[in-house]
Write a protein that holds these residues in place. Sequence first.
Motif, PDB file in Angstrom:
ATOM      1  N   ARG A  55       0.966  -1.097   0.042  1.00  0.00           N
ATOM      2  CA  ARG A  55      -0.054   0.027  -0.076  1.00  0.00           C
ATOM      3  C   ARG A  55       1.010   1.247   0.008  1.00  0.00           C
ATOM      4  O   ARG A  55       1.742   1.369   1.010  1.00  0.00           O
ATOM      5  CB  ARG A  55      -0.782  -0.107   1.270  1.00  0.00           C
ATOM      6  CG  ARG A  55      -1.929   1.032   0.897  1.00  0.00           C
ATOM      7  CD  ARG A  55      -2.990   1.131   2.210  1.00  0.00           C
ATOM      8  NE  ARG A  55      -4.249   1.665   2.156  1.00  0.00           N
ATOM      9  CZ  ARG A  55      -5.099   1.893   2.939  1.00  0.00           C
ATOM     10  NH1 ARG A  55      -4.634   2.164   4.216  1.00  0.00           N
ATOM     11  NH2 ARG A  55      -6.146   2.425   2.653  1.00  0.00           N
ATOM     12  N   LEU A  56       0.612   1.842  -1.034  1.00  0.00           N
ATOM     13  CA  LEU A  56       1.658   3.260  -0.942  1.00  0.00           C
ATOM     14  C   LEU A  56       0.673   4.466  -0.498  1.00  0.00           C
ATOM     15  O   LEU A  56      -0.369   4.484  -0.867  1.00  0.00           O
ATOM     16  CB  LEU A  56       2.106   3.541  -2.597  1.00  0.00           C
ATOM     17  CG  LEU A  56       2.684   2.244  -3.344  1.00  0.00           C
ATOM     18  CD1 LEU A  56       2.994   2.730  -4.663  1.00  0.00           C
ATOM     19  CD2 LEU A  56       3.955   2.025  -2.468  1.00  0.00           C
ATOM     20  N   PHE A  57       1.348   5.328   0.047  1.00  0.00           N
ATOM     21  CA  PHE A  57       0.729   6.571   0.241  1.00  0.00           C
ATOM     22  C   PHE A  57       1.445   7.826  -0.219  1.00  0.00           C
ATOM     23  O   PHE A  57       2.679   7.699  -0.434  1.00  0.00           O
ATOM     24  CB  PHE A  57       1.175   6.641   1.991  1.00  0.00           C
ATOM     25  CG  PHE A  57       0.639   5.355   2.614  1.00  0.00           C
ATOM     26  CD1 PHE A  57       1.392   4.117   2.659  1.00  0.00           C
ATOM     27  CD2 PHE A  57      -0.472   5.445   3.484  1.00  0.00           C
ATOM     28  CE1 PHE A  57       0.994   3.049   3.480  1.00  0.00           C
ATOM     29  CE2 PHE A  57      -0.782   4.443   4.258  1.00  0.00           C
ATOM     30  CZ  PHE A  57      -0.278   3.254   4.359  1.00  0.00           C
ATOM     31  N   CYS A  58       0.687   8.688  -0.400  1.00  0.00           N
ATOM     32  CA  CYS A  58       0.971  10.125  -0.725  1.00  0.00           C
ATOM     33  C   CYS A  58       0.340  11.316  -0.028  1.00  0.00           C
ATOM     34  O   CYS A  58      -0.985  11.515   0.046  1.00  0.00           O
ATOM     35  CB  CYS A  58       0.635  10.199  -2.483  1.00  0.00           C
ATOM     36  SG  CYS A  58       0.994  11.837  -3.067  1.00  0.00           S
ATOM     37  N   ALA A  59       1.082  11.653   0.693  1.00  0.00           N
ATOM     38  CA  ALA A  59       0.663  12.819   1.601  1.00  0.00           C
ATOM     39  C   ALA A  59       0.893  14.254   1.135  1.00  0.00           C
ATOM     40  O   ALA A  59       1.938  14.432   0.245  1.00  0.00           O
ATOM     41  CB  ALA A  59       1.231  12.627   2.846  1.00  0.00           C
ATOM     42  N   ALA A  60      -0.162  15.176   0.911  1.00  0.00           N
ATOM     43  CA  ALA A  60      -0.023  16.600   0.549  1.00  0.00           C
ATOM     44  C   ALA A  60      -0.175  17.458   1.664  1.00  0.00           C
ATOM     45  O   ALA A  60      -1.201  17.764   2.108  1.00  0.00           O
ATOM     46  CB  ALA A  60      -1.103  16.562  -0.382  1.00  0.00           C
TER      47      ALA A  60
ATOM     48  N   LEU B 216      -9.507  14.321   4.996  1.00  0.00           N
ATOM     49  CA  LEU B 216      -9.319  14.647   6.103  1.00  0.00           C
ATOM     50  C   LEU B 216      -7.677  14.977   6.483  1.00  0.00           C
ATOM     51  O   LEU B 216      -7.103  15.892   6.888  1.00  0.00           O
ATOM     52  CB  LEU B 216      -9.778  14.010   7.542  1.00  0.00           C
ATOM     53  CG  LEU B 216     -11.280  14.349   7.677  1.00  0.00           C
ATOM     54  CD1 LEU B 216     -11.708  13.391   8.806  1.00  0.00           C
ATOM     55  CD2 LEU B 216     -11.666  15.557   7.822  1.00  0.00           C
ATOM     56  N   LYS B 217      -7.040  13.933   5.912  1.00  0.00           N
ATOM     57  CA  LYS B 217      -5.574  13.787   6.062  1.00  0.00           C
ATOM     58  C   LYS B 217      -4.651  14.276   4.751  1.00  0.00           C
ATOM     59  O   LYS B 217      -3.476  14.195   4.662  1.00  0.00           O
ATOM     60  CB  LYS B 217      -5.166  12.074   6.386  1.00  0.00           C
ATOM     61  CG  LYS B 217      -5.623  11.825   7.749  1.00  0.00           C
ATOM     62  CD  LYS B 217      -5.127  10.569   8.025  1.00  0.00           C
ATOM     63  CE  LYS B 217      -5.697  10.217   9.529  1.00  0.00           C
ATOM     64  NZ  LYS B 217      -5.205   8.636   9.743  1.00  0.00           N
ATOM     65  N   ASN B 218      -5.518  14.524   3.551  1.00  0.00           N
ATOM     66  CA  ASN B 218      -4.992  14.909   2.444  1.00  0.00           C
ATOM     67  C   ASN B 218      -3.867  13.869   1.864  1.00  0.00           C
ATOM     68  O   ASN B 218      -2.646  14.138   1.539  1.00  0.00           O
ATOM     69  CB  ASN B 218      -4.301  16.507   2.611  1.00  0.00           C
ATOM     70  CG  ASN B 218      -5.289  17.541   2.522  1.00  0.00           C
ATOM     71  OD1 ASN B 218      -6.448  17.460   2.234  1.00  0.00           O
ATOM     72  ND2 ASN B 218      -4.623  18.628   2.747  1.00  0.00           N
TER      73      ASN B 218
END
Length: 119
Positions: free
Chosen positions: A19-24, A75-77
């Motif tokens: 599972r890849l995550f991308c935070a902005a 909520l977490k972008n």
Amino acid sequence: QVQLVESGGGLVQAGGSLRLFCAAPGRTPSIGYMGWFRQAPEKEREFVASISWNDAYTASAPSMKSRSTISKDNLKNTVFLQMNSLKPEDTALYYCAARLNGAQIYAYWGQGTQVTVSS
């Protein structure tokens, strides 16, 4: 300016999942779409999946359509890419990108997270 930070890559055996995550972090002004792309050594960068910022639309590359799910936590972008039944040919550097409303290209890119699938 949109900052993007990817994580979640790693080494996995064929048939496994990641599972890849991308935070902005920070402000995300007028983002229309978020996308995932990948680039394998000596190959061109290719589209993997995308999702509209309002969650109304998603798209996936044919090679990943049945094996991946793109989703978003507003909520977490943060944008997620769940990949299952991974194959050695999925080995690549995976990038997250953002496209602003009305724009034709993805103008903002993260640094990438490496996915390596062993046979």
